[in-house]
Design a protein around this motif. Structure first.
Motif, PDB file in Angstrom:
ATOM      1  N   GLU A 229      39.413  37.794  44.266  1.00  0.00           N
ATOM      2  CA  GLU A 229      40.254  37.950  43.096  1.00  0.00           C
ATOM      3  C   GLU A 229      40.644  36.553  42.650  1.00  0.00           C
ATOM      4  O   GLU A 229      41.208  35.780  43.416  1.00  0.00           O
TER       5      GLU A 229
ATOM      6  N   ASP B  62      48.716  42.745  40.900  1.00  0.00           N
ATOM      7  CA  ASP B  62      47.759  42.694  39.806  1.00  0.00           C
ATOM      8  C   ASP B  62      48.440  42.358  38.485  1.00  0.00           C
ATOM      9  O   ASP B  62      47.929  41.579  37.675  1.00  0.00           O
TER      10      ASP B  62
ATOM     11  N   ARG C 169      40.650  47.876  38.725  1.00  0.00           N
ATOM     12  CA  ARG C 169      39.615  47.217  37.915  1.00  0.00           C
ATOM     13  C   ARG C 169      38.892  48.243  37.050  1.00  0.00           C
ATOM     14  O   ARG C 169      38.633  48.017  35.879  1.00  0.00           O
TER      15      ARG C 169
ATOM     16  N   SER D 206      39.968  39.460  30.841  1.00  0.00           N
ATOM     17  CA  SER D 206      39.465  39.746  32.179  1.00  0.00           C
ATOM     18  C   SER D 206      37.993  39.364  32.231  1.00  0.00           C
ATOM     19  O   SER D 206      37.180  39.902  31.481  1.00  0.00           O
TER      20      SER D 206
ATOM     21  N   ARG E 252      34.629  39.225  34.534  1.00  0.00           N
ATOM     22  CA  ARG E 252      34.088  39.831  35.745  1.00  0.00           C
ATOM     23  C   ARG E 252      32.615  39.484  35.909  1.00  0.00           C
ATOM     24  O   ARG E 252      31.890  39.378  34.936  1.00  0.00           O
TER      25      ARG E 252
END
Length: 210
Positions: A5, A34, A120, A188, A190
């Motif tokens: 993370e 989070d 997520r 975000s 990823r």
């Protein structure tokens, strides 16, 4: 197995020990952790409003997280009655369930990993299902969700993993320090790569953008 993370470019990634894993092994604490990554510093009251809990409950969980240095109080901000908390910048390694762990530690690792990935997935689905009217001007075609299937050896996959990790680190280094700057929004980022069950087939690619 490990998961990572990242909030900012790491210097020394921290691998969570058994105590930190156990402290984090509660769905509400993972959610609080989070949110501190996603939204920046918060108080027990602001977190309570975000997750629908009492400030007493969020304050209790904040103290539990702080006891294992998972979060820290923001220096020079707040009062004795209203303390602000933040997640330290840097990368953490979440050790996955391992047969060498004690049953209690293995259960804690399972809870933490499952809740992180549940959040997520929920974040991704919220993004994909968001109506266009809720997206600010200039952001409607900015996102990309891509899945590519290909055949790799373990060594090749390790190379791809390093390239992706290096790319993310370079992007974070380029844009770090922009929190709260005009025109910015928290995004975000990823990257995923993992092996699939053995099957034949050539490389194929699908892409979805919204």
């Amino acid at each position: 197995m490990s998961t990572e993370e990242q909030h900012d470019r790491p210097d020394q990634p921290r691998t969570l020990d058994a105590g930190a894993l156990k402290a984090l092994a509660h769905p509400l604490r993972v959610r609080i952790y989070d949110l501190l990554s996603e939204r920046g510093p918060q108080t027990a009251s602001t977190l309570a409003a975000l997750i629908g809990e009492t400030s007493g409950a969020t304050s209790y969980h904040l103290r539990a997280l702080a006891a294992h240095d998972l979060i820290r109080e923001v220096e020079g901000r707040g009062t004795a009655r209203e303390r602000w908390w933040e997640r330290p910048k840097g990368r953490i390694n979440l050790p996955g369930p391992d047969e060498t762990m004690s049953p209690a530690n293995r259960a804690a690792a399972q809870i933490v990993s499952a809740e992180f990935f549940r959040l997520r997935h929920q974040t991704l689905m919220d993004y994909l299902n968001r109506p266009e009217s809720a997206v600010p001007e200039g952001w409607r075609d900015a996102g990309l969700v891509m899945t590519t299937m290909l055949d790799l050896t373990p060594a090749q996959m390790a190379d791809v993993r390093k390239e992706l990790s290096d790319l993310v680190d370079a992007v974070v280094e380029r844009y770090k320090g922009q929190e709260g700057a005009p025109g910015t929004r928290r995004v975000s980022l990823r990257s995923e790569i993992f092996d699939l069950p053995s099957q034949s087939g050539s490389a194929q690619s699908t892409e979805e953008q919204s």
